[in-house]
Write an enzyme that holds these catalytic residues in place. Sequence first.
Site, PDB file in Angstrom:
ATOM      1  N   PHE A  39       0.672  -1.362  -0.027  1.00  0.00           N
ATOM      2  CA  PHE A  39      -0.277   0.266  -0.141  1.00  0.00           C
ATOM      3  C   PHE A  39       0.594   1.594  -0.161  1.00  0.00           C
ATOM      4  CE2 PHE A  39       0.851   0.395   4.368  1.00  0.00           C
ATOM      5  CZ  PHE A  39       0.992   0.983   4.735  1.00  0.00           C
ATOM      6  N   LYS A  53      -1.310  -7.241  -9.563  1.00  0.00           N
ATOM      7  CA  LYS A  53      -2.242  -7.004  -8.019  1.00  0.00           C
ATOM      8  C   LYS A  53      -1.821  -6.422  -7.267  1.00  0.00           C
ATOM      9  CE  LYS A  53      -3.087  -8.294  -4.395  1.00  0.00           C
ATOM     10  NZ  LYS A  53      -3.537  -7.457  -3.814  1.00  0.00           N
ATOM     11  N   CYS A 100       9.437   1.455   3.272  1.00  0.00           N
ATOM     12  CA  CYS A 100      10.762   0.404   3.323  1.00  0.00           C
ATOM     13  C   CYS A 100      11.776   1.051   3.767  1.00  0.00           C
ATOM     14  CB  CYS A 100      10.334  -0.504   2.898  1.00  0.00           C
ATOM     15  SG  CYS A 100      11.341  -0.045   0.818  1.00  0.00           S
TER      16      CYS A 100
HETATM   17  P1  NAD Z   1       1.026  -6.804   3.417  1.00  0.00           P
HETATM   18  O1  NAD Z   1       3.112  -7.794   3.229  1.00  0.00           O
HETATM   19  O2  NAD Z   1       0.600  -6.090   4.364  1.00  0.00           O
HETATM   20  O3  NAD Z   1       0.696  -6.669   1.811  1.00  0.00           O
HETATM   21  C1  NAD Z   1       1.789  -6.653   0.429  1.00  0.00           C
HETATM   22  C2  NAD Z   1       0.506  -7.447  -0.549  1.00  0.00           C
HETATM   23  O4  NAD Z   1       0.654  -8.072  -0.531  1.00  0.00           O
HETATM   24  C3  NAD Z   1      -0.896  -6.333  -0.465  1.00  0.00           C
HETATM   25  O5  NAD Z   1      -1.013  -6.956  -2.229  1.00  0.00           O
HETATM   26  C4  NAD Z   1      -0.856  -7.707  -0.428  1.00  0.00           C
HETATM   27  O6  NAD Z   1      -2.942  -8.445  -0.432  1.00  0.00           O
HETATM   28  C5  NAD Z   1      -0.405  -8.847   0.118  1.00  0.00           C
HETATM   29  N1  NAD Z   1      -1.113  -9.683   1.101  1.00  0.00           N
HETATM   30  C6  NAD Z   1      -1.552  -8.860   2.038  1.00  0.00           C
HETATM   31  N2  NAD Z   1      -1.963 -10.317   3.017  1.00  0.00           N
HETATM   32  C7  NAD Z   1      -1.761 -11.982   2.425  1.00  0.00           C
HETATM   33  C8  NAD Z   1      -0.993 -13.184   2.592  1.00  0.00           C
HETATM   34  N3  NAD Z   1      -1.935 -13.429   4.152  1.00  0.00           N
HETATM   35  N4  NAD Z   1      -1.022 -14.244   1.880  1.00  0.00           N
HETATM   36  C9  NAD Z   1      -0.619 -13.332   0.779  1.00  0.00           C
HETATM   37  N5  NAD Z   1      -1.087 -12.685   0.429  1.00  0.00           N
HETATM   38  C10 NAD Z   1      -1.201 -11.616   0.911  1.00  0.00           C
HETATM   39  O7  NAD Z   1       2.369  -4.890   2.944  1.00  0.00           O
HETATM   40  P2  NAD Z   1       1.975  -3.859   3.289  1.00  0.00           P
HETATM   41  O8  NAD Z   1       1.484  -3.614   5.017  1.00  0.00           O
HETATM   42  O9  NAD Z   1       1.095  -3.394   2.127  1.00  0.00           O
HETATM   43  O10 NAD Z   1       3.000  -3.096   3.246  1.00  0.00           O
HETATM   44  C11 NAD Z   1       4.268  -2.418   4.035  1.00  0.00           C
HETATM   45  C12 NAD Z   1       5.278  -3.514   4.362  1.00  0.00           C
HETATM   46  O11 NAD Z   1       6.093  -3.727   2.713  1.00  0.00           O
HETATM   47  C13 NAD Z   1       6.435  -3.235   4.974  1.00  0.00           C
HETATM   48  O12 NAD Z   1       6.561  -4.287   5.460  1.00  0.00           O
HETATM   49  C14 NAD Z   1       7.229  -2.728   3.846  1.00  0.00           C
HETATM   50  O13 NAD Z   1       8.772  -2.692   4.701  1.00  0.00           O
HETATM   51  C15 NAD Z   1       7.117  -3.281   3.092  1.00  0.00           C
HETATM   52  N6  NAD Z   1       7.876  -2.374   1.722  1.00  0.00           N
HETATM   53  C16 NAD Z   1       8.926  -2.999   1.771  1.00  0.00           C
HETATM   54  C17 NAD Z   1       9.687  -2.316   0.154  1.00  0.00           C
HETATM   55  C18 NAD Z   1      11.180  -2.955  -0.153  1.00  0.00           C
HETATM   56  O14 NAD Z   1      11.223  -2.416  -1.558  1.00  0.00           O
HETATM   57  N7  NAD Z   1      11.849  -3.121   0.455  1.00  0.00           N
HETATM   58  C19 NAD Z   1       9.349  -1.192  -0.153  1.00  0.00           C
HETATM   59  C20 NAD Z   1       7.734  -0.732  -0.057  1.00  0.00           C
HETATM   60  C21 NAD Z   1       7.090  -1.633   1.079  1.00  0.00           C
END
Ligand code: NAD
Length: 500
Positions: free
Chosen positions: A153, A177, A285
């Site tokens: 997000f 997605k 992140c």
């Molecule tokens: P999230 O892991 O909750 O969601 C990411 C994606 O996974 C979404 O599309 C979501 O729909 C899907 N998802 C959620 N739960 C799932 C499940 N149980 N099984 C399969 N898919 C699922 O992450 P978020 O809260 O949207 O984003 C924040 C996180 O992303 C933070 O931890 C941040 O550090 C990380 N992030 C990392 C980077 C990087 O480059 N390392 C960049 C941006 C964000």
Amino acid sequence: MTQAVPTVKLLINGEFVESRTSEWREVINPATQEVLARVPMATEDEVEAAIAAGRAAFKTWRKTPIGARARIFLKYQQLIREHMKELAALLTAEQGKTLADAEGDIFRGLEVVEHAASIGNLQLGEYAENVAGGVDTYTVQQPLGVCAGITPFNFPAMIPLWMFPMAIATGNTFVLKPSEQDPMVTMRLVELALQAGIPAGVLNVVHGGEAVVNALCDHPHIKAVSFVGSSRVGTHVYQRASLAGKRVQCMMGAKNHAIVMPDANKEQALNQLAGAAFGAAGQRCMALSVAVLVGEARSWIPELVAKARSLTVGAGKDNPDLGPLISCAARERVASLIAKGVEQGATLELDGREVTVPGFENGNFVGPTIFSGVKTGMAVYEQEIFGPVLCLMEADSLEAAIDIINDNPNGNGTAIFTQSGAAARRFQEDIDVGQVGINVPIPVPVPLFSFTGSRGSKLGDLGPYGKQVILFYTQTKTVTSRWFDDEASSGKVHTTISLR
Ligand code: NAD
């Protein structure tokens, strides 16, 4: 009442279609709680249709000339520029970040689109003449097929743009997605991509959560998965998609530390630290969430607190310093971690929990929050807070500060503030983190390079965008060829493996 709000569409084979699912989620403005749209959790059949469209389009797209592909991305970057304000307003409404930061989010993605337009320069093979008598060997970098991207997000423009432009420019087709929490700006970017000329089926979009992500991980016709999000989900995606034989890259959670040396330019260091800890309400992140103060820098805490206190909190559309957190649940999580920090003995130098924003009483706001005296083992140190909370630790020397960082399992980004070239060089050499800033608080590489998070923040060998992603989205094919002159065609049968 929710019936009146617009629905977010799926994109399947060039058509924006309404999902037939019975399961919907609301997209909510985090500053007001207004319901902006409803997003579907796509059905199995819809995911199947998106992948099938990508598979059919791959047959022609993989043979589309490099120049024709490049010209689509040249047009696309222009369209994104022309729609910058509209895209930023949409992004701010559903994600919460300030308008200025929303433009930054789009701009960092735009840089990748520009890079995609010149990908032909990087997708080159190698050639060696006479590897045996009259035998030549060469390589080509061929696209894989249908690839998938799963995005978080916090950067709903930049991160989708890390993914599909690179995959498509290298000759693949794609199923995206987006985050179900803020899919609207992503969909507007997808519309512009079609307007730029991306053909039907080359880019497809499905919405959903766990079930849709699992379907993409398992599907035999998906060849590669790029994931950005939390460590918990990223680890699951990596394991599941790897088990299904796919190439996978997962960019995940972080705990980014900065070292503040006593010889740093104090004013610059504190300004940069506050900007990188509290900007985007800490939902980056690459946010700096821990500062290790070395020696005399320990006495700078009051000035840092004063700077943090001066930052304005409000609705993103009013361009304050910080907007709200993405959801009520995120706000509650951050507030409970702050409470836990107090309980576990850290000193709360500044508490952002009670912030109020006139006119936006229902927003998910948390103001800048600073803990000093933070120790390893405390929840505020061990967990990614993903809110505007900065943890301060102390060290007697640069070496001790480096040890703290290298002992932390994450490896996304880190920074040092110093005026000493020797200290900076020592840090650069000894720190075990994939992205290093020297007086640069958020060292996210531009697309001439790749995003190179490491250790616990990354699974998979190749990063998104830049040179590394060419290898991620292509298969190296090695061709060994011999063209016989007619007069050389006689001779005996060779039964050994050596080339003669
Ligand atoms: P999230 O892991 O909750 O969601 C990411 C994606 O996974 C979404 O599309 C979501 O729909 C899907 N998802 C959620 N739960 C799932 C499940 N149980 N099984 C399969 N898919 C699922 O992450 P978020 O809260 O949207 O984003 C924040 C996180 O992303 C933070 O931890 C941040 O550090 C990380 N992030 C990392 C980077 C990087 O480059 N390392 C960049 C941006 C964000």
